[in-house]
Design a protein around this motif. Structure first.
Motif, PDB file in Angstrom:
ATOM      1  N   SER A 228       0.839  -1.199   0.000  1.00 52.95           N
ATOM      2  CA  SER A 228       0.000   0.000   0.000  1.00 52.95           C
ATOM      3  C   SER A 228       0.876   1.252   0.000  1.00 52.95           C
ATOM      4  O   SER A 228       2.017   1.229   0.463  1.00 52.95           O
ATOM      5  CB  SER A 228      -0.923   0.015   1.213  1.00 52.95           C
ATOM      6  N   ASP A 350       1.298  -0.160  -5.530  1.00 55.18           N
ATOM      7  CA  ASP A 350       0.052  -0.290  -4.790  1.00 55.18           C
ATOM      8  C   ASP A 350      -1.080  -0.589  -5.785  1.00 55.18           C
ATOM      9  O   ASP A 350      -0.859  -0.674  -6.992  1.00 55.18           O
ATOM     10  CB  ASP A 350      -0.222   0.951  -3.942  1.00 55.18           C
ATOM     11  N   ASP A 351      -2.299  -0.757  -5.281  1.00 55.90           N
ATOM     12  CA  ASP A 351      -3.405  -1.192  -6.139  1.00 55.90           C
ATOM     13  C   ASP A 351      -3.679  -0.207  -7.268  1.00 55.90           C
ATOM     14  O   ASP A 351      -3.993  -0.608  -8.397  1.00 55.90           O
ATOM     15  CB  ASP A 351      -4.673  -1.381  -5.295  1.00 55.90           C
TER      16      ASP A 351
END
Length: 436
Positions: A228, A350-351
């Protein structure tokens, strides 16, 4: 193959020997002969392949072979355009090294230094001028620089100049230089717009391509870890405490992100420095010098500096933020595995950055292997959150000479602030005078 077999002269061969160069790289072997013959050239090669020597060595020989007598003040015989200050400075340094012992005058001008200093740099006349487009046109507009007698034009990292918005400056430059000249056009990638630009600058160029567009350095081991955004700093701190490295270059997407990373690394006991567009030129030069000399082992930079760092000792490149332009990934990891060495490129994703990763893998035509988070990652996250972000203390401005901050107002009899008469202060009305 040797440099001597390419037709280079004795003085240049002696300079190369002093620098420890014995064999030319592929781009040098293919580019030097046609440039010596005076032909225009379009060179496509990834970063770290020796493009600077590929154009500096043959053009130096051509300049030295032509006796023009004394240099004309305010003029340059050869112009090299570069997108960043760091790259311009390194090209000029290479040109000075390759012309050691010869009567060749090299100058460099770019933004971030006082304009009068740049004017002095070009005032005596130069054989080779290395410049960024903005400062170059500033000098032309002030009539401190005359390009009417230019013999050779070199555009280095042309795709980066396009990305940085220099297209209009480049089109203006081509209008004010002689049409009869030799033009060398170098780029790590060759999108459609760059090829169209090359057609405007070059005349029937010899095309040299040593690697497919978008390929990465063969000796770079690439890996990615999914983490993240909030926990990236903890992973970076842990990485530098557990991974053996010589010199590491960390890339952040923003200027403020660079400064924040440096502060938090410092809080974890890891000394680092940052370079980006908000740093002054002396600050950037000091940071680069300390990094090159090994005084600091971690340098944090934005993409603006990706093309200007040519340091063979960089063992690791860390993409703290994945670039949203996939070409930039190729340029970033090209800062390691230089001069035949091996390197490691480690990316945090991260996503929200997964689409960027897919674009990068599509460009380089390979999948980047993912590495799981280490076992001690949770402890590193806790330690990083406890340390926080040690921001520098702000200095409170003090009133000058004891004058109060609200000096522009005087209290009235009713306690409300009463503005001063500005005309009286400026001498518009004399004290005691009445309005008409």
């Amino acid at each position: 193959m040797t440099f001597k077999s390419l037709g280079l002269s004795g003085p240049i061969l002696a300079a190369l020997d002093a620098q420890g160069y014995d064999k030319p790289t592929p781009i040098q072997a293919q580019a030097i002969p046609p440039v010596l013959d005076g032909k225009d050239l379009l060179g496509i090669a990834q970063t770290g392949t020796g493009k600077t020597a590929a154009f500096v060595l043959p053009t130096l020989q051509r300049l030295m072979a032509k006796d023009i007598g004394r240099l004309v003040p305010g003029r340059a015989r050869m112009l090299v355009l570069a997108p960043t200050r760091e790259l311009a400075a390194q090209i000029a340094e290479s040109a000075r090294n390759y012309s050691a012992g010869q009567h060749v005058r090299v100058g460099v001008v770019f933004g971030g230094v006082p304009v009068p200093r740049s004017i002095r740099e070009v005032s005596r006349g130069l054989d080779i001028l290395v410049a960024t487009p903005g400062r170059l046109l500033d000098l032309v507009d002030q009539r401190a620089l005359d390009l009417s007698a230019l013999e050779i034009l070199v555009l280095d990292e042309a795709d980066q100049m396009l990305d940085l918005g220099f297209i209009h400056d480049l089109k203006r430059v081509v209008k004010i230089i002689p049409q009869k000249r030799q033009t060398l056009f170098f780029s790590a990638t060759m999108p459609k717009q760059i090829r169209q630009l090359a057609e405007q600058f070059c005349t029937r160029p010899v095309e040299v391509k040593v690697t497919p567009v978008g390929t990465t350095a063969e000796r770079v081991r690439q890996a990615v870890t999914f983490v993240s955004q909030r926990e990236k700093q903890a992973l970076l701190n842990l990485f530098f405490k557990t991974e053996p490295f010589d010199l590491a270059l960390v890339f952040s997407r923003t200027k403020h992100g660079c400064d924040r990373i440096v502060r938090r690394l410092g809080a974890a006991g890891i000394e680092a420095a940052a370079i980006h567009g908000n740093k002054s030129q002396p600050q950037r030069e000091r940071a680069l010098a300390a990094f090159r000399n090994g005084e600091i082992r971690v340098l944090v930079a934005t993409d603006i500096a990706a093309r200007g760092i040519d340091i063979p000792g960089v063992s690791h490149v860390v993409n703290y933020d994945l670039p949203n332009v996939p070409d930039q990934y190729v340029h970033r990891i090209g800062r390691t595995a230089r001069a035949g060495a091996e390197g490691i490129a480690y990316s945090f994703c991260d996503d929200e950055e997964r689409p960027y990763l897919r674009d990068i893998e599509k460009l380089i035509r390979q999948r980047i292997g993912d590495v799981p988070l280490p076992e001690s990652f949770n402890d590193a996250v806790a330690a990083t959150e406890e340390a926080g972000d040690p921001r520098p203390a702000r200095r409170r401005s003090k009133p000058k000479h004891g004058i109060k901050a609200n000096k522009g107002h005087r209290p009235a009899a009713n306690g409300k602030p009463k503005p001063k008469n500005r005309q009286r202060r400026r001498g518009g009305l004399q004290r005691g005078a009445k309005r008409a």
